[in-house]
Design an enzyme around this catalytic site. Structure first.
Site, PDB file in Angstrom:
ATOM      1  N   VAL A 135       0.975  -1.185  -0.092  1.00 45.56           N
ATOM      2  CA  VAL A 135      -0.102  -0.189   0.002  1.00 45.56           C
ATOM      3  C   VAL A 135       0.937   1.130   0.017  1.00 45.56           C
ATOM      4  O   VAL A 135       0.505   2.518  -0.740  1.00 45.56           O
ATOM      5  CB  VAL A 135      -0.910   0.010   1.059  1.00 45.56           C
ATOM      6  CG1 VAL A 135      -1.970   1.278   1.184  1.00 45.56           C
ATOM      7  CG2 VAL A 135      -1.668  -1.173   1.176  1.00 45.56           C
ATOM      8  N   TYR A 136       1.931   1.177   0.787  1.00 44.22           N
ATOM      9  CA  TYR A 136       2.835   2.357   0.653  1.00 44.22           C
ATOM     10  C   TYR A 136       3.576   2.542  -0.710  1.00 44.22           C
ATOM     11  O   TYR A 136       3.604   3.666  -1.083  1.00 44.22           O
ATOM     12  CB  TYR A 136       4.041   2.155   1.854  1.00 44.22           C
ATOM     13  CG  TYR A 136       5.182   2.952   1.863  1.00 44.22           C
ATOM     14  CD1 TYR A 136       4.946   4.489   2.100  1.00 44.22           C
ATOM     15  CD2 TYR A 136       6.427   2.598   1.753  1.00 44.22           C
ATOM     16  CE1 TYR A 136       6.046   5.367   1.957  1.00 44.22           C
ATOM     17  CE2 TYR A 136       7.347   3.629   1.625  1.00 44.22           C
ATOM     18  CZ  TYR A 136       7.290   4.976   1.950  1.00 44.22           C
ATOM     19  OH  TYR A 136       8.221   5.736   1.850  1.00 44.22           O
TER      20      TYR A 136
END
Length: 225
Positions: A135-136
Site C-alpha cells: 500500500v505504501y
C-alpha cells in the site's frame, strides 16, 4: 526561495538544513512549526484548504520560488491483507493526494515566473516491489506516475518535475525496522549499501541546479535498481 514540505523532521528537515547552509532562503511547511529553527508555515498537505492557504501566504511574499521539495510523507510496513482501512486512507491521502495538492496549488507561482522545479519524494519500494510495503508503494507509485505526466504539462513554462526515491534511510519512517530488514532491502539495490540523509540532500541540490536543466519527468532511485 525554496519551499520544503515535511520540514519538521526526517529528510524534509535535513533538506532544509542543507539548503540554508548553502545560503538559500528556505520556507519549511509542516503541520506544526513549533520548534523549527528556520522560517515555517503551518500546512497539512493532506488538507486542500491548508495547502491553498499556504500557497496564498507564499504568493504574498512576492519572491521568486526556485523549487518546491515535497518531502512530506507517512509509511506503514504491512502486508496488504493486514493493513486497516484508516492506514490505507492515510497513506494515499498524505503521500499521493498531498503531493498532488502541493504541485497543483503552488504551480501557478512557478508558471507565472516561467521557471522553477518540483522535486517529489517517492521510495525505492516502488521499483523493487518490496514485500510488505504494497500500500505504501502504491501511494508512491502514484506520485511517480503523476510527476511524469505533470512534467509534460508544465514543460512549456520552463518548469521541471522530478522524483527522488530513497532506499532505507534512518528516519522516523523506519522506526521499528531492524538492521537485518534494512540489509535485506539494500541487498536488492545496484549499490548494496545503506545511504544517508546527506546522499538525498546531494540529489536535491543537483535537481534544483540549472546543471540539471535537461532532467524532467525522471525518478532517481537512491542506490539504483
Amino acid at each position: 526561495m525554496i519551499l520544503v514540505t515535511g520540514a519538521s523532521r526526517g529528510l524534509g528537515e535535513a533538506v532544509c538544513t542543507r539548503l540554508i547552509e548553502r545560503g538559500e532562503r528556505v520556507i519549511g511547511l509542516a503541520r506544526s512549526t513549533n520548534g523549527l529553527s528556520f522560517e515555517g508555515i503551518e500546512c497539512d498537505v493532506s488538507d486542500y484548504a491548508s495547502v491553498k492557504n499556504a500557497a496564498r501566504t507564499v504568493k504574498k511574499f512576492g519572491e521568486p520560488v526556485t523549487a518546491m521539495v515535497n518531502a512530506a510523507g507517512v509509511a506503514s510496513m504491512n502486508m496488504a491483507v493486514t493493513t486497516d482501512e484508516s492506514t490505507v486512507q492515510r497513506l494515499i491521502q498524505t503521500n499521493l493526494v498531498g503531493t498532488i495538492y502541493c504541485c497543483q496549488l503552488f504551480a501557478p507561482i512557478l508558471l507565472r515566473q516561467r521557471q522553477g522545479s518540483f522535486i517529489n519524494f517517492s521510495t525505492i519500494a516502488v521499483a523493487l516491489a518490496l514485500k510488505g510495503e504494497s500500500v505504501y508503494a502504491a501511494s508512491k507509485a502514484g506520485v511517480e506516475a503523476f510527476s511524469r505526466t505533470f512534467a509534460r504539462e508544465v514543460a512549456d513554462f520552463n518548469v521541471r518535475v522530478n522524483c527522488i526515491a530513497p532506499g532505507p534511510i534512518r528516519t522516523d519512517l523506519l522506526r521499528g525496522i531492524t538492521d537485518t530488514q534494512i540489509e535485506k532491502i539494500t541487498s536488492q539495490q545496484v549499490i548494496q549499501r545503506q545511504f544517508q540523509k546527506d546522499d538525498v540532500c546531494d540529489l536535491v541540490e543537483l535537481l534544483i541546479d540549472e546543471k540539471a536543466s535537461s532532467l524532467s519527468g525522471q525518478t532517481l532511485n537512491v542506490g539504483g535498481v
